[in-house]
Design a protein around this motif. Structure first.
Motif, mmCIF file in Angstrom:
data_model
loop_
_atom_site.group_PDB
_atom_site.id
_atom_site.type_symbol
_atom_site.label_atom_id
_atom_site.label_comp_id
_atom_site.label_asym_id
_atom_site.label_seq_id
_atom_site.Cartn_x
_atom_site.Cartn_y
_atom_site.Cartn_z
ATOM 1 N N VAL A 1 26.898 61.104 43.544
ATOM 2 C CA VAL A 1 27.460 61.284 42.202
ATOM 3 C C VAL A 1 28.985 61.367 42.271
ATOM 4 N N ILE A 2 29.510 62.124 43.232
ATOM 5 C CA ILE A 2 30.958 62.290 43.359
ATOM 6 C C ILE A 2 31.622 60.973 43.747
ATOM 7 N N ALA A 3 31.083 60.317 44.763
ATOM 8 C CA ALA A 3 31.652 59.034 45.183
ATOM 9 C C ALA A 3 31.523 57.998 44.068
ATOM 10 N N GLY A 4 30.399 58.019 43.360
ATOM 11 C CA GLY A 4 30.206 57.091 42.249
ATOM 12 C C GLY A 4 31.166 57.361 41.109
ATOM 13 N N SER A 5 31.503 58.642 40.890
ATOM 14 C CA SER A 5 32.465 58.980 39.838
ATOM 15 C C SER A 5 33.844 58.413 40.156
ATOM 16 N N ALA A 6 34.261 58.555 41.419
ATOM 17 C CA ALA A 6 35.549 57.989 41.827
ATOM 18 C C ALA A 6 35.560 56.485 41.599
ATOM 19 N N CYS A 7 34.462 55.834 41.949
ATOM 20 C CA CYS A 7 34.360 54.385 41.741
ATOM 21 C C CYS A 7 34.318 54.035 40.256
ATOM 22 N N ALA A 8 33.667 54.876 39.449
ATOM 23 C CA ALA A 8 33.566 54.595 38.016
ATOM 24 C C ALA A 8 34.939 54.615 37.355
ATOM 25 N N PHE A 9 35.759 55.614 37.704
ATOM 26 C CA PHE A 9 37.112 55.676 37.145
ATOM 27 C C PHE A 9 37.908 54.431 37.539
ATOM 28 N N ALA A 10 37.801 54.059 38.813
ATOM 29 C CA ALA A 10 38.507 52.864 39.276
ATOM 30 C C ALA A 10 37.937 51.605 38.626
ATOM 31 N N ALA A 11 36.621 51.580 38.404
ATOM 32 C CA ALA A 11 35.977 50.400 37.813
ATOM 33 C C ALA A 11 36.481 50.141 36.400
ATOM 34 N N LEU A 12 36.669 51.195 35.620
ATOM 35 C CA LEU A 12 37.188 51.026 34.260
ATOM 36 C C LEU A 12 38.602 50.448 34.289
ATOM 37 N N CYS A 13 39.390 50.873 35.271
ATOM 38 C CA CYS A 13 40.750 50.324 35.401
ATOM 39 C C CYS A 13 40.704 48.874 35.867
ATOM 40 N N TYR A 14 39.822 48.577 36.819
ATOM 41 C CA TYR A 14 39.642 47.198 37.263
ATOM 42 C C TYR A 14 39.237 46.309 36.086
ATOM 43 N N ALA A 15 38.327 46.811 35.255
ATOM 44 C CA ALA A 15 37.819 46.013 34.141
ATOM 45 C C ALA A 15 38.929 45.666 33.152
ATOM 46 N N GLU A 16 39.827 46.627 32.895
ATOM 47 C CA GLU A 16 40.936 46.335 31.982
ATOM 48 C C GLU A 16 41.822 45.225 32.533
ATOM 49 N N PHE A 17 42.154 45.305 33.800
ATOM 50 C CA PHE A 17 43.012 44.280 34.389
ATOM 51 C C PHE A 17 42.306 42.935 34.488
ATOM 52 N N ALA A 18 41.026 42.961 34.806
ATOM 53 C CA ALA A 18 40.295 41.700 34.909
ATOM 54 C C ALA A 18 40.248 40.973 33.573
ATOM 55 N N SER A 19 40.216 41.723 32.464
ATOM 56 C CA SER A 19 40.216 41.083 31.143
ATOM 57 C C SER A 19 41.614 40.602 30.758
ATOM 58 N N MET A 20 42.665 41.266 31.286
ATOM 59 C CA MET A 20 44.045 40.874 30.986
ATOM 60 C C MET A 20 44.504 39.690 31.824
ATOM 61 N N VAL A 21 44.146 39.707 33.100
ATOM 62 C CA VAL A 21 44.639 38.705 34.052
ATOM 63 C C VAL A 21 43.451 38.073 34.765
ATOM 64 N N PRO A 22 42.727 37.159 34.119
ATOM 65 C CA PRO A 22 41.508 36.600 34.696
ATOM 66 C C PRO A 22 41.786 35.508 35.728
ATOM 67 N N VAL A 23 42.394 35.896 36.853
ATOM 68 C CA VAL A 23 42.656 34.945 37.926
ATOM 69 C C VAL A 23 42.184 35.546 39.238
ATOM 70 N N ALA A 24 42.075 34.691 40.274
ATOM 71 C CA ALA A 24 41.645 35.166 41.584
ATOM 72 C C ALA A 24 42.681 36.129 42.151
ATOM 73 N N GLY A 25 42.220 37.115 42.945
ATOM 74 C CA GLY A 25 43.174 37.997 43.601
ATOM 75 C C GLY A 25 42.885 39.478 43.498
ATOM 76 N N SER A 26 42.128 39.918 42.504
ATOM 77 C CA SER A 26 41.741 41.319 42.382
ATOM 78 C C SER A 26 42.957 42.236 42.349
ATOM 79 N N ALA A 27 42.910 43.353 43.094
ATOM 80 C CA ALA A 27 43.971 44.357 43.038
ATOM 81 C C ALA A 27 45.319 43.795 43.465
#
Length: 522
Positions: free
Chosen positions: A70-96
Motif C-alpha cells: 500500500v505504501i509503495a503503491g501510494s508513492a507510485c500513485a502520486f507519481a503516476a498522476l504527475c506522469y499522466a499530466e505530462f503525458a497528456s501535455m507532451v505526447p512524445v517518446a522519452g518519458s521523464a
C-alpha cells in the motif's frame, strides 16, 4: 547569465517537441488504451509478484507486507498522476527525460535520461536473470535438466562473507537467449510486440486470479499473527536505521523497510509514457493506461500478499519460488504447475516491455543531439522502430543477465526509478507556475499536495535503501557527466539552435547600426 549557462539549463519548448515527433523519425501511432494498459500491466506484474513478495514477507514485514505494498503503491500513485499530466501535455517518446527537458533544462534532462537508461537496462537484465531461473525450474517439471554450467552467472556475491565467489558456471545461457529472441520480436514492430505482450498479460493475469481464487480457501488467519513481527517503521537514512528494528548486518526491518524493497515490484508503470508517441490518442489514452495499470496491479499485489502470508507462516516462506511452493505445501501440485507457467509468462512480458522502453529513451536523446543520431536516432524504414538501439539494448541486457549475479543487478534498479519519480513530481509544480497556459487534457488533482506527497514518499524510500545503492548511482551519474560534457554538450540541437538565433540577432543589430550610421536620424 552567459550563453554557456543559458544553453546548459535551456528548456525545450513544448511546441518544438511536438514538431519533432511528427517529422521523418516519427513512430507509428497504433496503440489504444487497452494496449497501453496491457503494456503497463505487462511491465509491472512479473518478478515482483512471483519472487520479491516472498523475500519481503520472510525477511522484512511478515503479513504486514500488505501494508508495504500500500505504501509503495501510494508513492507510485502520486507519481503516476504527475506522469499522466505530462503525458497528456507532451505526447512524445522519452518519458521523464522529455518532461525534464521541457521544465528543468538540458542538464537535468540529461541526468534523468542517463538515469532511465540504468533503470530500464539493469532492470531488464535482472528480469532476464529471473526468467532463466523459472525456465530451468519449468523444464525440471517436465523431467529435463540443463547442465549447471550454462544456467548461472560465473560468479556471485556472498553477503555473509562479504566477498565475491565463483559459482563454477560459465554463462547463464537461457538469460542470453531470451534477450536475443525478444530483441528480434521488438525490431519487427510495435504492433507485433504489443499483440504478443497482450497475450502474455492475459495468461499471467489468469494465473494471478487463480492464485487468489484457490488460495483464499487455504488461508489460516493464525498465520497473520503477529501481523507486523518487526513493527511498522524500519526507516533508515543512507543505510543507517533511525526508526524501528534492524537485522544482524544493520539493515532496517519493518513495514517501511518492506515498502522500499517491494517498490521493485512496481517498476514499469512509467514505461507507458515512453510510448505516448505511438498512441492513437495520447492525451486521453496514456493517462488511462498509466492509472488503470497501476490501480489493477496494486489490488492484485495486496490480494496475493494476503493469500501467501495466510497460507504459510512468514518464517517458512520459500524466497526463491514463494507462490508455487505455498501451493505445493497444501498438495495442489496442478496449481503449482500452472503458477510456473504464469510466472514464466509474466516475467517474459516484463522483460519485453523494459527492452521496448529503453530504445525510445535513446531515440528521444538522439533527437536532441545528446547521443549520436545516426545510430540511436535511426528508425527502420519498414518497421518504424528504433532498430539499431533495440539491437544494442538486447545485446547489453543479454550479456549482463548472462554474466552478472542477480544481487548486483537488482540493487541498482530501485534508486534510479525513485529519482526519476522525484523529478517528474517536481516538474509538475514548476510547469504549473512557469507555463500555466499550456493545454492540459489531463490535470493532476490537488496540486501542489499530490506532487509534494510524491516527492516526500519517494525520497523517504530512497533514503531507506542501503548506502551501496547511493554509491553506485553516484558512480553511474559521474560517467554520465563525462559523456555529456565530452559529446552531448557539443552536439546539443537546442544549443545549436540558440547559437543560430544569437548570431541572427547579432547580425540584425549590426545591420541596423550600419544603416543608422549611413542615414543618421535628424
Amino acid at each position: 547569465m552567459n550563453s554557456k549557462s543559458r544553453s546548459l539549463f535551456a528548456k525545450k519548448p513544448t511546441s518544438l517537441l511536438l514538431q519533432e515527433a511528427s517529422g521523418r523519425h516519427a513512430l507509428r501511432p497504433v496503440l489504444g488504451p487497452l494496449q497501453l494498459t496491457s503494456l503497463g500491466v505487462g511491465a509491472i506484474i512479473g518478478a515482483g509478484i512471483f519472487v520479491i513478495i516472498g523475500v519481503v514477507a520472510k525477511d522484512k514485514a511478515g503479513a504486514a507486507t500488505m501494508l508495504s505494498f500500500v505504501i509503495a503503491g501510494s508513492a507510485c500513485a502520486f507519481a503516476a498522476l504527475c506522469y499522466a499530466e505530462f503525458a497528456s501535455m507532451v505526447p512524445v517518446a522519452g518519458s521523464a527525460y522529455t518532461y525534464a527537458y521541457a521544465t528543468l533544462g538540458e542538464l537535468f534532462a540529461w541526468i534523468i535520461g542517463w538515469d532511465l537508461l540504468l533503470e530500464y537496462g539493469v532492470g531488464a537484465a535482472s528480469v532476464a536473470h529471473g526468467w532463466s531461473h523459472y525456465f530451468v525450474d519449468f523444464l525440471g517439471l517436465a523431467g529435463i535438466k540443463l547442465p549447471a554450467a550454462i544456467t548461472k552467472a560465473p560468479f556471485d556475491f556472498n553477503p555473509t562473507a562479504g566477498a565475491f565467489v565463483s559459482t563454477g558456471a560459465i554463462v547463464d545461457l537461457p538469460a542470453l537467449l531470451i534477450s536475443l529472441v525478444l530483441t528480434m520480436v521488438l525490431v519487427a514492430g510495435i504492433r507485433q510486440s504489443a499483440a504478443c505482450n497482450f497475450f502474455m498479460v492475459l495468461v499471467k493475469l489468469a494465473v494471478v486470479f487463480l492464485i487468489i481464487a484457490v488460495g483464499v480457501f487455504y488461508i489460516d488467519p493464525q498465520n497473520w499473527q503477529p501481523f507486523a513481527p518487526h513493527g511498522y517503521s524500519g526507516i533508515s537514512v543512507f543505510g543507517h536505521t533511525i526508526m524501528g528494528e534492524h537485522g544482524p548486518a544493520g539493515e532496517p526491518l519493518g513495514v517501511m523497510a518492506g515498502a522500499a524493497m517491494v517498490f521493485y515490484a512496481y517498476i514499469g508503470f512509467d514505461s507507458v509514457s515512453t510510448h505516448a508517441e505511438e498512441a492513437r490518442n495520447p492525451s486521453r489514452d496514456v493517462p488511462i493506461g498509466i492509472i488503470a495499470s497501476l490501480a489493477l496491479c496494486t489490488i492484485l499485489y495486496i490480494a496475493v500478499a494476503a493469500v501467501l502470508t495466510g497460507m504459510v507462516p512468514y518464517q517458512q516462506i520459500d524466497i526463491d519460488a514463494p507462490i508455487s511452493k505455498a501451493f505445493s505445501r497444501v498438495g495442489l501440485v496442478w496449481v503449482q504447475a500452472l503458477i510456473s507457467v504464469g510466472a514464466l509468462t509474466g516475467i517474459t512480458s516484463v522483460l519485453m516491455v523494459l527492452m521496448l522502453s529503453q530504445p525510445r529513451i535513446m531515440l528521444a536523446m538522439a533527437r536532441d543531439g545528446l547521443l549520436p543520431g545516426g545510430f540511436f536516432g535511426s528508425v527502420h524504414p519498414r518497421f518504424r522502430t528504433p532498430w539499431k538501439s533495440t539491437i544494442l539494448t538486447g545485446s547489453v541486457v543479454g550479456l549482463m543477465g548472462a554474466l552478472l549475479p542477480l544481487r548486483i543487478l537488482a540493487e541498482l534498479v530501485n534508486i534510479g526509478t525513485l529519482l526519476a519519480f522525484v523529478i517528474v513530481c517536481a516538474a509538475v509544480l514548476i510547469m504549473r507556475k512557469s507555463d500555466p497556459e499550456i493545454p492540459r487534457p489531463f490535470r493532476c488533482p490537488l496540486v501542489p499536495l499530490i506532487p509534494i506527497l510524491g516527492i516526500a514518499f519517494c525520497l523517504l524510500l530512497m533514503f531507506s535503501l542501503p548506502v551501496d545503492n547511493w554509491l553506485r548511482l553516484i558512480l553511474w551519474l559521474l560517467i554520465g557527466f563525462v559523456v555529456y560534457f565530452a559529446y552531448g554538450r557539443h552536439h546539443s540541437a537546442l544549443a545549436r539552435m540558440q547559437s543560430a538565433d544569437l548570431k541572427a540577432t547579432s547580425t540584425s543589430s549590426s545591420n541596423l547600426s550600419a544603416t543608422n550610421s549611413i542615414h543618421p536620424t535628424k
